[in-house]
Structure formats: structure tokens, C-alpha cells
Design a protein around this motif. Structure first.
Motif, PDB file in Angstrom:
ATOM      1  N   SER A 643      34.470 -60.527  23.283  1.00 54.41           N
ATOM      2  CA  SER A 643      35.331 -60.625  24.457  1.00 54.41           C
ATOM      3  C   SER A 643      36.708 -61.135  24.059  1.00 54.41           C
ATOM      4  N   ARG A 644      37.636 -61.042  25.006  1.00 52.27           N
ATOM      5  CA  ARG A 644      38.985 -61.515  24.768  1.00 52.27           C
ATOM      6  C   ARG A 644      39.019 -63.036  24.647  1.00 52.27           C
ATOM      7  N   LEU A 645      38.016 -63.691  25.198  1.00 51.52           N
ATOM      8  CA  LEU A 645      37.868 -65.133  25.112  1.00 51.52           C
ATOM      9  C   LEU A 645      36.547 -65.434  24.426  1.00 51.52           C
ATOM     10  N   LYS A 646      36.529 -66.474  23.607  1.00 53.25           N
ATOM     11  CA  LYS A 646      35.256 -66.903  23.043  1.00 53.25           C
ATOM     12  C   LYS A 646      34.646 -67.899  24.018  1.00 53.25           C
ATOM     13  N   VAL A 647      33.509 -67.543  24.601  1.00 49.45           N
ATOM     14  CA  VAL A 647      32.944 -68.304  25.707  1.00 49.45           C
ATOM     15  C   VAL A 647      31.562 -68.828  25.333  1.00 49.45           C
ATOM     16  N   ILE A 648      31.353 -70.118  25.566  1.00 51.16           N
ATOM     17  CA  ILE A 648      30.024 -70.726  25.444  1.00 51.16           C
ATOM     18  C   ILE A 648      29.493 -70.914  26.861  1.00 51.16           C
ATOM     19  N   HIS A 649      28.362 -70.300  27.178  1.00 54.30           N
ATOM     20  CA  HIS A 649      27.856 -70.305  28.548  1.00 54.30           C
ATOM     21  C   HIS A 649      27.352 -71.685  28.966  1.00 54.30           C
ATOM     22  N   ARG A 650      26.570 -72.341  28.123  1.00 58.08           N
ATOM     23  CA  ARG A 650      26.049 -73.699  28.309  1.00 58.08           C
ATOM     24  C   ARG A 650      24.964 -73.847  29.377  1.00 58.08           C
ATOM     25  N   ASP A 651      24.612 -72.791  30.080  1.00 61.09           N
ATOM     26  CA  ASP A 651      23.522 -72.914  31.059  1.00 61.09           C
ATOM     27  C   ASP A 651      22.726 -71.616  31.146  1.00 61.09           C
ATOM     28  N   LEU A 652      22.436 -71.036  29.987  1.00 62.42           N
ATOM     29  CA  LEU A 652      21.666 -69.799  29.948  1.00 62.42           C
ATOM     30  C   LEU A 652      20.200 -70.111  30.209  1.00 62.42           C
ATOM     31  N   LYS A 653      19.620 -69.451  31.202  1.00 62.77           N
ATOM     32  CA  LYS A 653      18.228 -69.657  31.561  1.00 62.77           C
ATOM     33  C   LYS A 653      17.763 -68.467  32.389  1.00 62.77           C
ATOM     34  N   VAL A 654      16.461 -68.405  32.633  1.00 60.46           N
ATOM     35  CA  VAL A 654      15.881 -67.246  33.304  1.00 60.46           C
ATOM     36  C   VAL A 654      16.472 -67.053  34.697  1.00 60.46           C
ATOM     37  N   SER A 655      16.708 -68.158  35.416  1.00 60.40           N
ATOM     38  CA  SER A 655      17.214 -68.024  36.783  1.00 60.40           C
ATOM     39  C   SER A 655      18.672 -67.580  36.830  1.00 60.40           C
ATOM     40  N   ASN A 656      19.367 -67.613  35.697  1.00 62.34           N
ATOM     41  CA  ASN A 656      20.750 -67.145  35.652  1.00 62.34           C
ATOM     42  C   ASN A 656      20.866 -65.733  35.086  1.00 62.34           C
ATOM     43  N   ILE A 657      19.752 -65.032  35.010  1.00 56.68           N
ATOM     44  CA  ILE A 657      19.752 -63.623  34.620  1.00 56.68           C
ATOM     45  C   ILE A 657      19.429 -62.801  35.870  1.00 56.68           C
ATOM     46  N   LEU A 658      20.388 -62.005  36.321  1.00 57.80           N
ATOM     47  CA  LEU A 658      20.193 -61.176  37.507  1.00 57.80           C
ATOM     48  C   LEU A 658      19.809 -59.765  37.096  1.00 57.80           C
ATOM     49  N   LEU A 659      19.108 -59.069  37.977  1.00 56.13           N
ATOM     50  CA  LEU A 659      18.613 -57.729  37.687  1.00 56.13           C
ATOM     51  C   LEU A 659      19.164 -56.740  38.708  1.00 56.13           C
ATOM     52  N   ASP A 660      19.761 -55.650  38.207  1.00 60.04           N
ATOM     53  CA  ASP A 660      20.302 -54.651  39.120  1.00 60.04           C
ATOM     54  C   ASP A 660      19.194 -53.710  39.589  1.00 60.04           C
ATOM     55  N   GLU A 661      19.588 -52.638  40.248  1.00 53.50           N
ATOM     56  CA  GLU A 661      18.580 -51.743  40.827  1.00 53.50           C
ATOM     57  C   GLU A 661      17.714 -51.080  39.768  1.00 53.50           C
ATOM     58  N   ASN A 662      18.204 -50.998  38.517  1.00 54.63           N
ATOM     59  CA  ASN A 662      17.427 -50.386  37.431  1.00 54.63           C
ATOM     60  C   ASN A 662      16.806 -51.426  36.506  1.00 54.63           C
ATOM     61  N   MET A 663      16.755 -52.672  36.958  1.00 57.21           N
ATOM     62  CA  MET A 663      16.199 -53.778  36.183  1.00 57.21           C
ATOM     63  C   MET A 663      17.021 -54.096  34.935  1.00 57.21           C
ATOM     64  N   ASN A 664      18.290 -53.692  34.925  1.00 60.93           N
ATOM     65  CA  ASN A 664      19.166 -54.062  33.814  1.00 60.93           C
ATOM     66  C   ASN A 664      19.664 -55.486  34.027  1.00 60.93           C
ATOM     67  N   PRO A 665      19.689 -56.304  32.956  1.00 61.12           N
ATOM     68  CA  PRO A 665      20.030 -57.724  33.129  1.00 61.12           C
ATOM     69  C   PRO A 665      21.538 -57.964  33.140  1.00 61.12           C
ATOM     70  N   LYS A 666      21.946 -58.981  33.897  1.00 60.41           N
ATOM     71  CA  LYS A 666      23.344 -59.409  33.940  1.00 60.41           C
ATOM     72  C   LYS A 666      23.377 -60.934  33.941  1.00 60.41           C
TER      73      LYS A 666
END
Length: 842
Positions: A643-666
Motif C-alpha cells: 500500500s501507499r502507507l505502511k499500516v499495522i492493523h493492531r486488532d486483527l481477529k475473526v470478528s474484524n473479518i467481514l464476508l461479502d456475498e461470495n464469502m470473500n474476506p475483507k
């Protein structure tokens, strides 16, 4: 005396042994590595020519199952193999020809001859030499040299690029003679002959790098060179790996040259693929490649997507988001309605300059043209450099020249003007430059309020912030107002100032501002029927805008412990990040104490609502789980490296993974994310934020975070996806050891597949599950240096390369939590785990 059977058998065995040994020695001799090709030592198809340190090798190869053979150069041990140079790319050798070889001919040329001694390729050295030899250097440069020690090479492959630029290799352009060196893409993966896409330097000053179709039609361009970077490639602002590029423009001689140098222990290449993608890849471990940068990546990157006077706004959808510049309208409404925007836009009002003397007074009230400032743009093509002019002088020069359509004052370049129609303008998600566009006086909006997406809301937004600043000075004694102010600025006064500073420095049109009433209507006044869940930030609601677009609205709760700093962080950060595995923010809304973030709606909600629900987790078969794992890995790779910025998320977990209509993760929820310098590997904070069970040991105990902190969280998440169990709601044996200890116990006993969620039955790939478990354990190593980086994770998830053995995670022996047989499933954006907001780090 006769020979017995035993004696005869012994002699026979000895003879066979000698024959086999001789055959092996002969085979090894024929397949041996060589370091030089000389007139007395031709190069056969069973040999490889290697560089002194074995970094590169040259040999015969058949690409992707082709029936033809070629002579090429590639890195010795890196997978997948990337051929960086091909000798006979236009004259293939028949695969059935086993007698062809490379040889030094009688006139000193390196020559490829087939089995009938017909020449298929030659170096064509104009100065014959009887003592020449060919050698492959550690730079990847194949040279033909004379026996005169210290003399320049008679010929070198670096002067004849294929589809790849290596460090210290040069792309050149002589504008006087018209001669230039180009990178020419392969026609296909199995055909290295020159294909459709070519890349090289442009004629203008300062120069740009272009990708052309058939050497003439522009396909992509980098923007002008400002002596340190290309201004149309925002990634170069903060990317440590692109700092070694140089471009030399000799205006007097009319020559240009472009090259790059790199760290000694890191291998790299810049290549153009057969489908026209220019990419920069690195290998810092010498065994595999990872992608650092590529272009084009979206429809807006394609040259002239929105036509003349059209600006393209970045989008991952197949159809570009085109808008006409202020003062312009589509040339053909019919074409635009059919999503064909290449026809561009035309002016709505004739310029003062373009009117005849008799009509000027009537048409424009006698007022001259002016300029409207556009910010954050990839500047248009066909610039002209007027050096040594200040910004005011640049403006006057353009204003006094009726053919001048726009100007820009660019740091390290100077005054650029445009005398032709403006084409290939792109709104940059990060960085970009200011462009001043010539408009008729009536189009300048002088004295009129600035319009945002929702004008009234935007003015109200700015007014609120101004009132806050004014109130700090005037209403200190008013306890009620002071309490209100402190609630809005929960973290610090600096948060308010930073947000105001952002608004002051940026064009308000960059922000997506929604009217509060429209959000009320969309969510049915934040009805409990529309509530999707409750997280650390506050409640999340489903909404439907008037035009029918479904949205998810995060509403900041005054008791959430998060304030304007987290709100600003998420609003501004996600708006700058675009990747298919990151959630897309659509806008925000601020009114009084209300702070709202508006996202694209994810119909399958968050991963935990499926993965940890006994009734629904069967919907996640192994194929979907593996796709989710890979998607999250690619999203993290983008945050950390691409990315244009180097980003540390610091709160990656299952509840912060969203699923679109095709079950693709975001990946979502960037309120706690931190931007770090591209060259920075570690950072320290006195405010430890995150979620128990996902925080790395060095972060939880010492406040030290880095990209390896996210890698640890990813490892926990990956293992949870395999098991279908929450790490904080699990223990085993009487000591109540935690989830990671259980995973290690199974792995150490060779029972890794026992971790697999029982609902998957036999519908899984055992090799994929085992590899994922292996990678997960490597990611949760106690020491950060023992964990892989995300480029390696992404690569190993889809390859069969050997992996190092993991060590037992010491911290896995600590019990995370008591088992809870009835977890909750009603939250979407944040944790049903315990979230730490403040811990003083040591």
C-alpha cells in the motif's frame, strides 16, 4: 584352471560397476556447470553457464511446455523461475534438436547454431576478435569480452533488454537519433517473442515511463520524474524499495537513461508481463519472489480512460468512475450513459481567450479567464517544462498565453504548463499534485460556498469544528459545554487540531460527507430491528440509502472509550487504502455528539458469526475457509508492503473479518491501526490496544509493535479457522492449557489433522490443512524474528516449498479463558472477546 560360477559372477558384477560408474561420471561431466564459453569449449544443452557466485545461470529452456527451445538467463534458486533475458526470442530452436549449441565463432561472436550448423542468433560484434569468450556476471549481464584484461566488453546483454530490467541495467532514449532501448513483453507465457506491450522512456522533459501497445498507443504512464520519484506513482512517496531509481535527462545532448540500484543482499527485477502489467518484485531470502509494486491495477490507471478533461476516481470495479472537470460536461451523454467515457468532456462556457474582440464583452462581462485549483491529482499528459519560474510567475505565464489550458508548480521540477487538451487525469488516493485549470470567469464560483457531496452537511461539519475551536477559548467556564467538548475530543486536544488541520490542508471534496437526516432515514432512526451488532466502537446498523444502496453504519458510543482520534484514524486511513480484501468506507457523518462511519454492507456479516455458530459453521466448507485465509493474508500483505502507507492493523481477529456475498474476506476496523515509516521495523507505544488472545507477547507485555505483531494475530486467526473454535473459549487437560498449547500438542504428536473442525468431514485437502497449520504455528512463535513476513506467508500458502520447523510457543501454556459452551453471535464489527484499551507498557 577353470573359473567357477562365483568367480564369473564376481567379474561380471565388477564390470557392471565400472560401466555404471563411468556412465555417471560422463553424465556429470556433460551436465556440469561451466563459467565460460570459449572457441575451444562450446556450450551444450546439457550444461548451465553460471555466474561466479551462482546468483544467475544461463541455459536452454522450453517455456511452459512449448515445443520450442530458447537460450535464457534466470536467477539460480528462486521459485517460481523468472527468465530475465532471452537470446533467440524471435528465432526459436526446435525442441527435437538436441545438437544445437552456443559457440564462439571464428570472428569472435557468440553464436547459437542448430544441429545443422545454421545460425539462429548472434551477438553481431562489428569488431572481430580471435580471443573472445562469453561470461555471465553476478549482475545477470552476459558479456563477450576480449582476452585483453580490463578492457570493456565487446558486447553485453544489458544493452538488449527482453521483458525485464535488472539492477544497474539501463533503459535509454536518444531523442535526436530516435534510438531507444525498450522492455518488450512476451507474446504469451509460452512464447517469449516480442508481444503487444512495450515499456520505455518518453520524449518529454522531465521524462516519464510509458507502457505502449504496439510501441505507439499509450496504455499506462508514470507521470514526470521529479529527480527522486515519478509524481504519478504515489507508492514511491513512502516506499523504501523504490528509493534507488534514477533518471538522467541530458537536455543538451537529447539523451535520457533510467536505471536503479538496490541493496546487495536483496535480489529484484522490474518486468512487464504479457498482459501489460509492469511489476517490481523482490527476494530478500533468495528462495522466492514477493510483489512490491505493480501497475496498472485498476481501470483508472489505463491511459485516457475518461477521455479529455475527464478525471478518473480510483475503483476496483471493472467500470471506471469518471467525472468531468468543473466547467466541463460529457461530450456525448449517450456514450457516458453506456459507460463509454473515452470521448471525454467539453467546456460549458467559452473562454475569454477564445472569443473574438467584438463578442468578449457580451459573453463574459469583459472579465478574463481564471484558474480553479484541483488537488491530489495525477497530472495530465503532454506537459511542457518552463524552468526557473515561481508559482505566481507560472500562473501569469499561463494566463497570458491563450493556448495554455492549465499549469502546475511541482516541487523539484518547477513550472509545468499544458497547451493541449488535458488527458489521463486521475484522482490520487494518496499524494498527488495540485493542478490549476483555466476556466471562464463565470465558472470560477467566486463568492459562492464550496460544495461537497452534500453541501449543507459539509458546511455544517466544518462549522461544528470551527465552533469547537472557538468554544475552547470563549466557553472555558461553562461546565456543560466543556463536558460536551471533552466528549467529542476524548483522546486529546491534539486530535481536534489534527482533524481541523487535515480539513484545512485538503480539498473538502475528498471527503464523503453524509447528511445526518439521510442516515436516520436509512437506518429507520437507528431502529433495533436494523441493528447488526455491538462492538467496542459502538452499535452497528444496517441501512438503505434513498438510491437503494445498502450500507452498514458504525455509531460511536460516548461510553466506548474511543474518541475523535480513532474516528479520524479510521475515516482517513481506510479512505486512502484500496484493496479487494479491505472493507471499503463510503463516508462519514458528524453532527453534534454523533460520529458515524458508513461502510459498504457485507451481507454475510463477520466471520465469527459463522465460524463460531454450531448451526452455521458447516456453511464454511474447507474451500471457503482456505479462500478466506488466503484473502486475509493478501490484505495484510497489502497493508504491510504494497500500500501507499505502511499500516499495522493492531486488532486483527475473526470478528474484524467481514464476508461479502461470495464469502470473500475483507479486513475491517482500522480505528486502532497505526501508520509507520516504510523503513521502520519496530515501534513502541505506552497505550497498548488490541484483543486478548490475539496480541503478540512483545506487544502485550512491552508495548512493542511491528508488522510481526499482525503476523502473530494472523496465525491465531488461521488456526481458529481450521479448528472452528475461539482461542479465548478453549482449554484442555486439568491444567486448563490454552488453545495454542493444544494446537502444539497435536502438531508435536503428528496428529495435526485432529485440529480440523469436525463439520468438515472428508471435504478437505489434508495437504492444505497441514500446510496451513504449519504456517499458523510459525506465525505465533514467541520471538518476532522467528515469524515469517506476509510476502512469505502468501507465497507458502499456495506453494509446496519446504518450511522451517516451528518451536513450541512458550506463551501457549498460559490459559486464555474458561471454556464457555454458549458464545454470543450477535456482533459484526468488533470483538465479543475482551478488548484492551489502555495498558501502560514497560
Amino acid at each position: 584352471m577353470g573359473f567357477g560360477k562365483e568367480t564369473i559372477g564376481s567379474i561380471f558384477d565388477s564390470t557392471m560397476f565400472v560401466l555404471i560408474l563411468f556412465t555417471l561420471l560422463l553424465s556429470q561431466h556433460q551436465c556440469a556447470e561451466v563459467y565460460e564459453i570459449t572457441p575451444s569449449q562450446p556450450f551444450s544443452q546439457t550444461q548451465t553457464l553460471v555466474s561466479p557466485s551462482r546468483i544467475f545461470e544461463l541455459g536452454f529452456f522450453s517455456p511452459n511446455g512449448s515445443v520450442n527451445k530458447y537460450v535464457g538467463i534466470w536467477h539460480t534458486n528462486i521459485s517460481p523461475r523468472k527468465v530475465v533475458w532471452v537470446a533467440n526470442r524471435e528465432n526459436p530452436l526446435a525442441a527435437s534438436d538436441t545438437l544445437a549449441n552456443l559457440t564462439i565463432s571464428s570472428n569472435g561472436n557468440l553464436e547459437l547454431v542448430d544441429g545443422k550448423q545454421n545460425s539462429l542468433w548472434s551477438t553481431n560484434i562489428s569488431v572481430p576478435s580471435n580471443g573472445s569468450a562469453a561470461e555471465l556476471l553476478d549482475s545477470g549481464n552476459l558479456v563477450v569480452k576480449d582476452d585483453d584484461v580490463g578492457a570493456d566488453p565487446l558486447w553485453q546483454s544489458f544493452d538488449y533488454p527482453s521483458d525485464t530490467l535488472l539492477p544497474n541495467m539501463v533503459l535509454e532514449f536518444d531523442s535526436k537519433s530516435g534510438k531507444r532501448s525498450l522492455m518488450k513483453a512476451w507474446k504469451s507465457e509460452s512464447d517469449p517473442s516480442a508481444g503487444l506491450f512495450w515499456a520505455g522512456l518518453s520524449w518529454d522533459v522531465p521524462s516519464q515511463v510509458f507502457i505502449w501497445i504496439n510501441e505507439s498507443k499509450p496504455y499506462w504512464r508514470s507521470g514526470a520524474w521529479d529527480k527522486s520519484r515519478f509524481i504519478g506513482v504515489p507508492d514511491m512517496n513512502n516506499n523504501q524499495y523504490l528509493s534507488g531509481f534514477t533518471l538522467n535527462d541530458d537536455v543538451n545532448q537529447g539523451t535520457k537513461s533510467f536505471s536503479y540500484r538496490f541493496f546487495e543482499n536483496t535480489l529484484s527485477y522490474l518486468g512487464i508481463s504479457s498482459d501489460g502489467v509492469l511489476s517490481f518484485k523482490l527476494s530478500d531470502n533468495g528462495s522466492n519472489w514477493w510483489l512490491n509494486w505493480e501497475a496498472p491495477v485498476n481501470p483508472c490507471d489505463i491511459y485516457g480512460t475518461c477521455g479529455v478533461y475527464g478525471v478518473c476516481k480510483g475503483s476496483e470495479s471493472p467500470n471506471p468512475n469518471c467525472e468531468c472537470l468543473k466547467g466541463f460536461v460529457p461530450k456525448s451523454n449517450e456514450e457516458w450513459s453506456n459507460e463509454n467515457r473515452t470521448g471525454g468532456c467539453v467546456r460549458t462556457t467559452e473562454l475569454f481567450c477564445d472569443q473574438s474582440n467584438t463578442s468578449r464583452s457580451f459573453a463574459s462581462g469583459g472579465k478574463e479567464d481564471g484558474f480553479r485549483k484541483m488537488v491530489g491529482l495525477k497530472l495530465p499528459d503532454f506537459h511542457e517544462l518552463i524552468d526557473n519560474l515561481e508559482a505566481d510567475e507560472c500562473k501569469i505565464r499561463c494566463l497570458n498565453n491563450c493556448s495554455c489550458q492549465a499549469y502546475a508548480q511541482v516541487n523539484n521540477i518547477g513550472c509545468l504548463v499544458w497547451s493541449s487538451d488535458l488527458i489521463d487525469i486521475q484522482e490520487s488516493a494518496f499524494g498527488g499534485n495540485d493542478l490549476y485549470i483555466r476556466l471562464a470567469h463565470g465558472e470560477l464560483d467566486e463568492g459562492k460556498p464550496v460544495k461537497l457531496i452534500a453541501s449543507v452537511t459539509a458546511v455544517g461539519f466544518i462549522s461544528i469544528l470551527s465552533a469547537i475551536a472557538f468554544g475552547v477559548q470563549r466557553l472555558r467556564g461553562n461546565t456543560k459545554e466543556k463536558t460536551k467538548l471533552m466528549r467529542l475530543n476524548h483522546t486529546s486536544d491534539n486530535s481536534r487540531d489534527n482533524l481541523q488541520e487535515y480539513l484545512r490542508k485538503h480539498d473538502p471534496s475528498e471527503l464523503f460527507i453524509y447528511d445526518f437526516d439521510s442516515i436516520l432515514n436509512a437506518t429507520n432512526n437507528f431502529s433495533t430491528m436494523n441493528k447488526l451488532g455491538e462492538g467496542g466502537f459502538g452499535p452497528v446498523y444496517k441501512g438503505k440509502l434513498q438510491e437503494g444502496k445498502e450500507i452498514a453504519v458504525k455509531r460511536l458510543s460516548s461510553s466506548s472509550g474511543q474518541g475523535i482520534e480513532e474516528f479520524k484514524n479510521e475515516m482517513l486511513l481506510i479512505s486512502k487504502l484500496q484493496h479487494k480484501n479491505l472493507v471499503r468506507i463510503m463516508g462519514c457523518c458528524v453532527k453534534d455528539d454523533e460520529k458515524l462511519l458508513i461502510y459498504e454492507f457485507m451481507p454475510n456479516r463477520s466471520l465469527d458469526t459463522l465460524l463460531f455458530d454450531p448451526k452455521r459453521r458447516a456453511e464454511l466448507d474447507w474451500a471457503r475457509r482456505f479462500n478466506i485465509i488466503q484473502g486475509v493474508a493478501r490484505g495484510l500483505l497489502y497493508l504491510h508492503h504494497d500500500s501507499r502507507l505502511k499500516v499495522i492493523h493492531r486488532d486483527l481477529k475473526v470478528s474484524n473479518i467481514l464476508l461479502d456475498e461470495n464469502m470473500n474476506p475483507k479486513i475491517s476496523d482500522f480505528g486502532l491501526a497505526r501508520i509507520v515509516e516504510a523503513t521502520q521495523s519496530l515501534a513502541n507505544t505506552h497505550k497498548v490496544v488490541g484483543t486478548l488472545g490475539y496480541m503478540s507477547p512483545e506487544y502485550a507485555m512491552g508495548g512493542i509493535f511491528s508488522e510481526k505483531s499482525d503476523v502473530y494475530s494472523f496465525g491465531v486467526l488461521l488456526l481458529e479457522i481450521i479448528a472452528g473454535k475461539k482461542n479465548t473459549s478453549f482449554y484442555y487437560n486439568e491444567e486448563q492449557h490454552g488453545f495454542l498449547a493444544y494446537v502444539w500438542h497435536l502438531w508435536n504428536e503428528g496428529r495435526g489433522l485432529d485440529l480440523l473442525d469436525e463439520v468438515l468431514a472428508d471435504s478437505y485437502s489434508s495437504s492444505e490443512v497441514t500446510r496451513c497449520m504449519h504456517i499458523g504455528l510459525l506465525c505465533v512463535q514467541d520471538k518476532s524474528e522467528d515469524r515469517p513476513i506476509m510476502p512469505d506467508v502468501v507465497f507458502t500458502l499456495s506453494s509446496e516449498t519446504d518450511l522451517p520447523l516451528p518451536k513450541q510457543p512458550i506463551f501457549s501454556n498460559f490459559r486464555n479463558a474458561v471454556y464457555n459452551p454458549q458464545p454470543q453471535y450477535d456482533n459484526i464489527f468488533s470483538a465479543n472477546e475482551e478488548t484492551i484499551t489502555i495498558i501502560e507498557g514497560r
